[in-house]
Design a protein around this motif. Structure first.
Motif, short mmCIF file in Angstrom:
data_model
loop_
_atom_site.label_atom_id
_atom_site.label_comp_id
_atom_site.label_asym_id
_atom_site.label_seq_id
_atom_site.Cartn_x
_atom_site.Cartn_y
_atom_site.Cartn_z
N ALA A 123 2.17 23.87 2.24
CA ALA A 123 2.69 24.92 1.35
C ALA A 123 4.11 24.58 0.88
CB ALA A 123 2.67 26.26 2.06
N ALA A 124 4.88 23.91 1.74
CA ALA A 124 6.26 23.56 1.39
C ALA A 124 6.38 22.13 0.87
CB ALA A 124 7.15 23.74 2.62
N ALA A 125 5.27 21.45 0.64
CA ALA A 125 5.29 20.03 0.26
C ALA A 125 5.86 19.83 -1.14
CB ALA A 125 3.88 19.46 0.33
N ASP A 126 6.42 18.67 -1.36
CA ASP A 126 7.03 18.30 -2.62
C ASP A 126 6.20 17.18 -3.26
OD1 ASP A 126 8.73 17.72 -4.72
OD2 ASP A 126 10.26 16.76 -3.47
N ALA A 127 5.58 17.48 -4.40
CA ALA A 127 4.72 16.49 -5.07
C ALA A 127 5.53 15.29 -5.56
CB ALA A 127 3.98 17.14 -6.23
N ALA A 128 6.79 15.50 -5.94
CA ALA A 128 7.62 14.38 -6.40
C ALA A 128 7.89 13.41 -5.24
CB ALA A 128 8.93 14.89 -6.98
N ALA A 129 8.12 13.96 -4.06
CA ALA A 129 8.30 13.10 -2.87
C ALA A 129 6.98 12.42 -2.53
CB ALA A 129 8.80 13.92 -1.69
N GLY A 130 5.88 13.12 -2.76
CA GLY A 130 4.56 12.53 -2.51
C GLY A 130 4.26 11.37 -3.45
N GLU A 131 4.80 11.44 -4.67
CA GLU A 131 4.61 10.33 -5.60
C GLU A 131 5.30 9.07 -5.08
OE1 GLU A 131 4.94 9.40 -10.40
OE2 GLU A 131 5.90 11.19 -9.58
N LYS A 132 6.46 9.26 -4.43
CA LYS A 132 7.14 8.12 -3.84
C LYS A 132 6.34 7.56 -2.66
CE LYS A 132 11.72 9.68 -5.18
NZ LYS A 132 12.98 10.25 -4.74
N VAL A 133 5.75 8.44 -1.86
CA VAL A 133 4.92 8.00 -0.74
C VAL A 133 3.69 7.27 -1.27
CG1 VAL A 133 3.55 8.76 1.25
CG2 VAL A 133 5.73 9.86 0.76
N PHE A 134 3.19 7.68 -2.43
CA PHE A 134 2.02 7.04 -3.03
C PHE A 134 2.29 5.57 -3.35
CE2 PHE A 134 -0.81 5.96 -6.58
CZ PHE A 134 -2.03 6.21 -5.98
N GLY A 135 3.55 5.19 -3.41
CA GLY A 135 3.89 3.78 -3.63
C GLY A 135 3.26 2.87 -2.58
N LYS A 136 3.04 3.39 -1.37
CA LYS A 136 2.38 2.62 -0.33
C LYS A 136 0.88 2.46 -0.62
CE LYS A 136 5.59 4.21 3.19
NZ LYS A 136 5.77 4.91 4.46
N CYS A 137 0.32 3.35 -1.38
CA CYS A 137 -1.12 3.35 -1.68
C CYS A 137 -1.42 2.60 -2.98
CB CYS A 137 -1.62 4.78 -1.82
SG CYS A 137 -1.13 5.88 -0.50
N ARG A 138 -0.38 2.46 -3.82
CA ARG A 138 -0.54 1.93 -5.17
C ARG A 138 -1.11 0.51 -5.21
NH1 ARG A 138 1.82 4.66 -9.05
NH2 ARG A 138 3.38 5.50 -7.64
N ALA A 139 -0.97 -0.25 -4.13
CA ALA A 139 -1.49 -1.62 -4.13
C ALA A 139 -3.01 -1.64 -4.23
CB ALA A 139 -1.04 -2.34 -2.86
N CYS A 140 -3.66 -0.60 -3.72
CA CYS A 140 -5.13 -0.59 -3.70
C CYS A 140 -5.76 0.56 -4.49
CB CYS A 140 -5.63 -0.51 -2.26
SG CYS A 140 -5.13 -1.91 -1.25
N HIS A 141 -4.99 1.61 -4.78
CA HIS A 141 -5.56 2.79 -5.44
C HIS A 141 -4.79 3.11 -6.71
CE1 HIS A 141 -8.11 3.85 -2.03
NE2 HIS A 141 -7.09 3.56 -1.24
N LYS A 142 -5.49 3.72 -7.66
CA LYS A 142 -4.88 4.18 -8.90
C LYS A 142 -5.18 5.65 -9.07
CE LYS A 142 -5.25 -0.28 -11.21
NZ LYS A 142 -5.71 -0.98 -12.41
#
Length: 169
Positions: free
Chosen positions: A68-87
């Motif tokens: 509920a308190a999560a930040d989608a913009a911070a999640g986009e930065k975390v997605f950088g770890k996933c970006r190598a395999c996922h789009k």
């Protein structure tokens, strides 16, 4: 060729090199000696750390509150770890695309060759299932072909799931 004088020079230079090596070792030991050998007593330094009271246990925040308190913009930065395999643009890479993954059936991307191990997680990618899977994919779905070690921080997982929710379907 090899006469007696040349042989004497070679042996003399080897002995000289050995002597220099041994003198260097002796000098280094005398310079940096800290004791503790051959029956010598070593002075020990005690570092006081205060009382040995147990540390306060940090209360774990329920995942629903973190989400509920999560930040989608911070999640986009975390997605950088996933970006190598996922789009998130609807195309598959090494892994399936993740736009619209929250609420989607597991193993549901058409044309992607899944390993079958993800079915152990559940039927639908709910935020709770994603949280459990993203913490440690190999333990949540043994046999998965996903090579990612996971996200140990609950805040990072919540932020990433908030970002994936914002990508829509």
């Amino acid at each position: 060729m090899l006469d007696t004088m040349t042989f004497t020079k070679v042996v003399g230079s080897l002995c000289g090199a050995l002597l220099i090596f041994l003198l260097g070792k002796w000098a280094a030991e005398s310079l940096y000696h800290v004791g503790g050998g051959h029956g010598e007593e070593v002075a020990a330094y005690v570092i006081e750390v205060g009382d040995s009271e147990p540390a306060e246990e940090v209360a774990e925040v329920p995942f629903e509150e973190l989400l509920a308190a999560a930040d989608a913009a911070a999640g986009e930065k975390v997605f950088g770890k996933c970006r190598a395999c996922h789009k998130v643009d609807g195309t598959d890479a090494t892994g399936p695309h993740l736009n619209g993954v929250v609420g989607r059936n597991i193993d549901a991307v058409a044309g992607f060759n899944y390993s079958g191990a993800l079915e152990q997680v559940g039927d639908v990618w709910t935020p709770e299932n994603l949280n459990h899977f993203l913490e440690s994919p190999k333990s949540a779905a043994p046999g998965t072909t996903m090579g990612f070690n996971g996200l140990p921080k609950a805040e990072d997982r919540a932020n990433l799931i908030a970002y994936l929710q914002s990508t829509g379907g």
